[in-house]
Design an enzyme around this catalytic site. Structure first.
Site, PDB file in Angstrom:
ATOM      1  CG  HIS A  23      -1.976   1.037   1.240  1.00 15.54           C
ATOM      2  ND1 HIS A  23      -3.162   0.888   1.922  1.00 15.54           N
ATOM      3  CD2 HIS A  23      -2.033   2.263   0.674  1.00 15.54           C
ATOM      4  CE1 HIS A  23      -3.899   1.982   1.774  1.00 15.54           C
ATOM      5  NE2 HIS A  23      -3.217   2.832   1.027  1.00 15.54           N
ATOM      6  CG  HIS A 203      -7.772   3.080  -0.569  1.00 15.61           C
ATOM      7  ND1 HIS A 203      -7.043   2.437  -1.544  1.00 15.61           N
ATOM      8  CD2 HIS A 203      -6.919   3.974   0.020  1.00 15.61           C
ATOM      9  CE1 HIS A 203      -5.803   2.914  -1.539  1.00 15.61           C
ATOM     10  NE2 HIS A 203      -5.707   3.846  -0.609  1.00 15.61           N
ATOM     11  CD  GLU A 206      -7.775   6.365   5.147  1.00 12.92           C
ATOM     12  OE1 GLU A 206      -6.782   7.013   5.506  1.00 12.92           O
ATOM     13  OE2 GLU A 206      -8.207   6.396   3.984  1.00 12.92           O
ATOM     14  CG  ASP A 284      -1.678   5.739   2.730  1.00 14.20           C
ATOM     15  OD1 ASP A 284      -1.917   5.567   1.525  1.00 14.20           O
ATOM     16  OD2 ASP A 284      -2.525   6.196   3.524  1.00 14.20           O
ATOM     17  CG  ASP A 285      -0.286   8.946   0.252  1.00 18.71           C
ATOM     18  OD1 ASP A 285      -0.170   9.035  -0.977  1.00 18.71           O
ATOM     19  OD2 ASP A 285      -1.293   8.468   0.808  1.00 18.71           O
TER      20      ASP A 285
END
Length: 344
Positions: A23, A203, A206, A284-285
């Site tokens: 991810h 996704h 979340e 993730d980011d």
């Protein structure tokens, strides 16, 4: 399973153990320094005077406030070499974190909407993945993501644009703003992708409710869930995840930065693992959320008190949950076992 490791030695083990990252949004690995470098190379004006000013803007209160600055950063990506340079920078960090397998999400609609050709995006990213396998020993693949705040018709158009390069990506995903955009919105495009033999992820859970996880599984028929941390609020869903060994690609520092959990010690990763869910750790980011893969491991273990047995399970889960071939998964597990044996 490994024997326990003294707490003082656990950080070294977490850093050394082989792992997969399932991810990672490649646009979310774009560091401010590279943003400014590419802006200068391409003559793009940024609304920030310096790297430091841009970093100070990384104060997010929710997913949307992050996405606003995320798209601004992506505006510097124009040429094939820009996409290569972005992916290569991430893959170097992945190698340093002992990542053996990386499945990179990319958002073509972020770029095609600005007039960047699909070929430019995919070829630049793919070339970096090819070089990573040869030069870094990182087995990297691409997963094309649809932006869920856009329409199903736009997702279909993106898929059609990408099909000439079908052999350069292994699957499709669904990302961007979750709330108000349930998985059902993309049922037909995911059905088409399934017919094409693409792997499917999405996704869900979340910021959205457990119902979104159910829909991703039953309507989109995904093979794994990205995030999924809200699943703990639905006992029947937890049973389903455990029974069917549905991987969750959990992103602890991202969840903290986006206020999904008030503090890292409150994160439910340990609860998911102890319940038997195939949970994994991911970044993730990372340019925006304060840490690449090893930093996610180190901070989360320090905050939650998980031990070496949890570490082994998370790494093993990451290989199991990957879309690698069976023989590659066995090689990854053998290397994992060797590292734990050396730290035993």
């Amino acid at each position: 399973m490994p024997n326990d490791v003294p707490a003082a030695r656990l950080p070294a083990l977490l850093a050394a153990m082989p792992k997969a990252e399932l991810h990672i949004h490649i646009e979310g690995s774009l560091e401010p320094e590279l943003i400014f470098q590419l802006a200068q190379r391409n003559g793009v004006a940024l609304p920030y005077a310096s790297v430091d000013e841009l970093r100070k803007a990384y104060a997010f209160t929710n997913l949307q406030s992050f996405l606003d600055i995320y798209y601004a950063g992506a505006s510097v990506l124009l040429q094939e070499q820009d996409f290569y340079d972005m992916a290569w920078a991430y893959l170097l960090r992945a190698q340093a974190d002992n990542v053996l397998r990386a499945e990179l999400f990319f958002d073509p609609q972020t770029h095609t909407a600005r007039g960047v050709p699909m070929e430019t995006v995919i070829q630049g990213l793919h070339r970096a993945c090819t070089d990573a396998r040869i030069q870094l020993g990182v087995d990297a693949e691409l997963i094309l993501c649809f932006l869920r705040h856009l329409s199903e018709a736009e997702a279909f158009a993106t898929l059609e644009q990408a099909l000439p390069w079908r052999d350069l990506f292994i699957g499709v995903g669904l990302d961007s703003s979750e709330l108000g955009h349930p998985p059902e919105k993309f049922a037909r495009v995911f059905a088409k992708c399934r017919q094409l033999g693409l792997h499917l992820v999405a996704h869900a859970g979340e910021e959205g409710p457990p119902a979104y996880v159910w829909a991703a599984l039953d309507v989109l028929k995904v093979e794994r869930i990205d995030h999924g941390v809200q699943s703990v609020h639905d006992p029947a869903l937890m049973q389903r995840l455990v029974r069917d060994r549905i991987p969750l690609t959990v992103c602890p520092l991202s969840n903290l930065k986006l206020c999904v959990f008030p503090k890292l010690a409150d994160h439910n990763l340990r609860q998911l693992l102890d319940a038997g869910v195939v949970a994994t750790v991911n970044s993730d980011d990372p340019a925006y959320f304060g840490g690449y893969l090893n930093e996610n491991f180190l901070q989360t273990f320090a905050a939650t008190g998980m031990d070496a047995r949890h570490a082994y399970r998370l790494a093993a889960n990451s290989f199991e949950g990957s879309f690698a071939q069976a023989d590659a998964k066995q090689r990854y597990r053998d290397r994992l076992d060797a590292v734990f044996a050396a730290h035993g």
